[in-house]
Design a protein around this motif. Structure first.
Motif, PDB file in Angstrom:
ATOM      1  N   GLY A   1      16.626   8.160  56.595  1.00  0.00           N
ATOM      2  CA  GLY A   1      17.658   8.362  57.384  1.00  0.00           C
ATOM      3  C   GLY A   1      18.813   7.963  57.352  1.00  0.00           C
ATOM      4  N   GLY A   2      19.649   8.525  58.244  1.00  0.00           N
ATOM      5  CA  GLY A   2      20.943   7.859  58.242  1.00  0.00           C
ATOM      6  C   GLY A   2      22.068   8.940  58.492  1.00  0.00           C
ATOM      7  N   ARG A   3      23.066   8.773  58.806  1.00  0.00           N
ATOM      8  CA  ARG A   3      24.345   9.567  59.070  1.00  0.00           C
ATOM      9  C   ARG A   3      25.238   9.819  58.066  1.00  0.00           C
ATOM     10  N   GLY A   4      25.986  11.185  58.133  1.00  0.00           N
ATOM     11  CA  GLY A   4      26.830  11.397  57.065  1.00  0.00           C
ATOM     12  C   GLY A   4      26.388  11.057  55.649  1.00  0.00           C
ATOM     13  N   LYS A   5      27.192  10.374  54.939  1.00  0.00           N
ATOM     14  CA  LYS A   5      26.914  10.075  53.495  1.00  0.00           C
ATOM     15  C   LYS A   5      25.950   8.851  53.379  1.00  0.00           C
ATOM     16  N   ARG A   6      25.425   8.440  54.226  1.00  0.00           N
ATOM     17  CA  ARG A   6      24.547   7.151  54.080  1.00  0.00           C
ATOM     18  C   ARG A   6      23.463   7.279  53.262  1.00  0.00           C
ATOM     19  N   LYS A   7      22.792   8.598  53.481  1.00  0.00           N
ATOM     20  CA  LYS A   7      21.535   8.609  52.464  1.00  0.00           C
ATOM     21  C   LYS A   7      22.060   8.588  51.027  1.00  0.00           C
ATOM     22  N   GLU A   8      23.242   8.889  50.487  1.00  0.00           N
ATOM     23  CA  GLU A   8      23.577   8.850  49.317  1.00  0.00           C
ATOM     24  C   GLU A   8      24.339   7.575  49.122  1.00  0.00           C
ATOM     25  N   ASN A   9      25.072   7.097  49.852  1.00  0.00           N
ATOM     26  CA  ASN A   9      25.790   5.859  49.317  1.00  0.00           C
ATOM     27  C   ASN A   9      25.558   4.607  50.161  1.00  0.00           C
ATOM     28  N   GLU A  10      24.602   4.552  51.087  1.00  0.00           N
ATOM     29  CA  GLU A  10      24.242   3.282  51.562  1.00  0.00           C
ATOM     30  C   GLU A  10      22.548   3.347  51.764  1.00  0.00           C
ATOM     31  N   MET A  11      21.980   2.120  51.818  1.00  0.00           N
ATOM     32  CA  MET A  11      20.493   2.134  51.880  1.00  0.00           C
ATOM     33  C   MET A  11      20.336   1.107  52.987  1.00  0.00           C
ATOM     34  N   LEU A  12      19.467   1.601  53.679  1.00  0.00           N
ATOM     35  CA  LEU A  12      18.640   0.567  54.828  1.00  0.00           C
ATOM     36  C   LEU A  12      17.383  -0.086  54.318  1.00  0.00           C
TER      37      LEU A  12
END
Length: 503
Positions: A480-491
């Protein structure tokens, strides 16, 4: 005759008072009189006992935690610590070895962990030092003492300063400060993590003789000096009873072991004469390595981080920061969760088979392929030995840096930490170049390099964690994530491993 009759009459009255009732109701009066007399006797006895006890010597060491010791001319008296209850940092007396010539610069390291409100101890110098006029700087408020000049009478073969530094335990013990359970030695560039130090020392009975610390990471150093010795730069702890005996024996040991190089070697030899073995705790870090300590610290053993040394001689822990700035950065997450700092947590991203290694509060490494847990806990060798700058050996296993840049990890470093109410902590990590080489034409690695930031959430570690059989925790990549988070960010979430879960 009159006097005799009077005496006889009084005797008659006295006997009748107790033994000669004339009417039945007199028996009740007699019983009351007996009760009054008994109460008086008991009261007088209690008063006399209290008076006797108050005149006896009082054990103030038990009542107030104070220690009164007579110091004879030829030896230092052996006295108990006189304190009860759980260990805290005020029970530790820090004995820091410094030199007037370098103290102003090295004080930057000591001031990172020294707290005037709670830390007890002194920095021992060879001579007085002229401090700058700006005394508002916290590092210039750290207590300083000059070593007793008696150390100059001892002979030496190579290091004159080592004689003085070895004798700091004598200087510190003879101050006879109250409520000291442990004497902790260190250098002026040693950084202690005091809460974790308390946690480690709490495992040991301070009324017994203990000699606790860590040895060198480089085998050549241990061979030259000793394996069963606590290296002084990483710091070591001596319990009060051992410090008492060591202080009495120190001068004789300095005479006998004049040919040793270091102060820690002299102390270890003297402790050996007393018959006390070396107890190793792996959280004390001498850091007898050269180069980049990054990967070594990223694979920290499963034990609390207690100390770091030699950072002034190593590459900075964080990119684009100097050694002091790097330590200041590390202290942010440490203040939030002392038990967890540098603890390694490993997991895999299932869909893409990425291997993830987190050193909490410090760094993250991600490989674009599968690695076993054993491989992840073995540090890549990005450093050399301390003395000869060779590739080893070390007292721990290492992995060679893969020659193919595409097989090397993408690295991230902590750049933010915060406390989350009712939950735990959040730490943020940003991608950083560790000069591991540029990988080209590799689809899996290219996909990985798109991740620029990583957010890690975790509950704070249980304060009793280190009192139990330790087990590494687990982690998982959250969807999950918002905007570009899926590609540029990791949780990533850190959690306890399930009972049957394997990494």
């Amino acid at each position: 005759m009159k006097t005799n009759r009077g005496g006889g009459d009084e005797a008659l009255k006295f006997s009748s008072f107790f033994f000669m009732p004339e009417r039945p109701r007199d028996y009740l009066v007699l019983f009351i009189r007996f009760s009054v007399i008994a109460c008086l006797v008991v009261s007088v006895s209690l008063v006399l006992r209290a008076t006797f006890l108050s005149s006896s010597p009082r054990d103030y060491s038990t009542t107030y935690g104070l220690r009164f010791t007579t110091v004879p001319q030829k030896s230092i008296a052996l006295s108990p610590t006189g304190s009860i209850g759980p260990l805290n940092v005020s029970h530790i007396l820090f004995c820091i070895a410094g030199a007037a010539e370098t103290w102003i610069d090295r004080s930057q390291y000591t001031s990172l962990w020294w707290r005037n409100s709670t830390t007890r101890g002194f920095v021992w110098l060879d001579k007085p030092v002229n401090l700058p006029q700006n005394h508002s700087d916290v590092r210039f408020s750290i207590p300083i003492r000059v070593s007793d000049p008696g150390w100059t009478r001892f002979k030496f073969s190579s290091s004159r300063a080592a004689v003085r530094i070895a004798r700091i335990i004598w200087d510190s013990y003879r101050l006879n400060l109250p409520d000291v359970r442990w004497f902790v030695m260190g250098d002026d560039d040693t950084v202690f993590f005091t809460e974790n130090l308390v946690k480690v020392l709490s495992k040991y009975d301070h009324e017994q003789m203990w000699y606790i610390g860590g040895n060198s990471e480089s085998v050549e150093q241990d061979v030259m000096h000793a394996y069963d010795m606590a290296f002084g730069g990483g710091g070591f702890a001596i319990s009060h009873p051992l410090a008492a005996r060591l202080a009495n024996a120190m001068d004789g040991c300095l005479q006998r072991y004049f040919y040793f190089y270091g102060s820690d070697q002299r102390i270890a030899a003297c402790v050996s004469e007393i018959g006390v073995p070396f107890t190793e705790e792996r959280g004390f870090h001498q850091l007898d390595i050269k180069g980049d300590p990054y990967v070594y610290l990223s694979a920290h053993p499963l034990t609390p981080l207690v100390s770091l040394h030699h950072l002034v001689y190593l590459d900075p822990m964080f990119p684009n920061k100097n050694p002091i700035e790097s330590l200041q950065n590390l202290m942010k997450p440490y203040s939030l969760d002392q038990n967890r700092i540098l603890q390694q947590i490993n997991c895999h991203e299932g869909k893409r088979q990425w291997s993830i290694s987190i050193s909490w509060g410090y760094s993250i490494q991600i490989y674009s392929y599968f690695l076993t847990a054993k491989e992840l806990t073995t540090p890549l060798q990005t450093f050399k030995t301390w003395r000869s700058s060779s590739d080893g050996p070390f007292v721990f296993n290492t992995r060679s840096l893969p020659p193919d840049p595409c097989q090397r990890p993408v690295t991230y470093f902590m750049d933010g930490a915060e406390d989350v109410r009712f939950y735990g902590t959040k730490t943020r990590y940003s991608v950083a170049d560790k000069n591991f080489g540029l990988c080209e034409n590799n689809t899996e690695h290219s996909e990985l390099t798109k991740v620029k930031r990583i957010l890690v959430t975790s509950m704070k570690m249980d304060p009793e964690y280190w009192n139990k059989a330790p087990r590494r925790q687990c982690c998982e990549v959250m969807e999950g994530g918002r905007g570009k988070r899926k590609e540029n960010e990791m949780l990533i979430r850190i959690r306890k491993c399930k009972s049957s879960e394997r990494i």
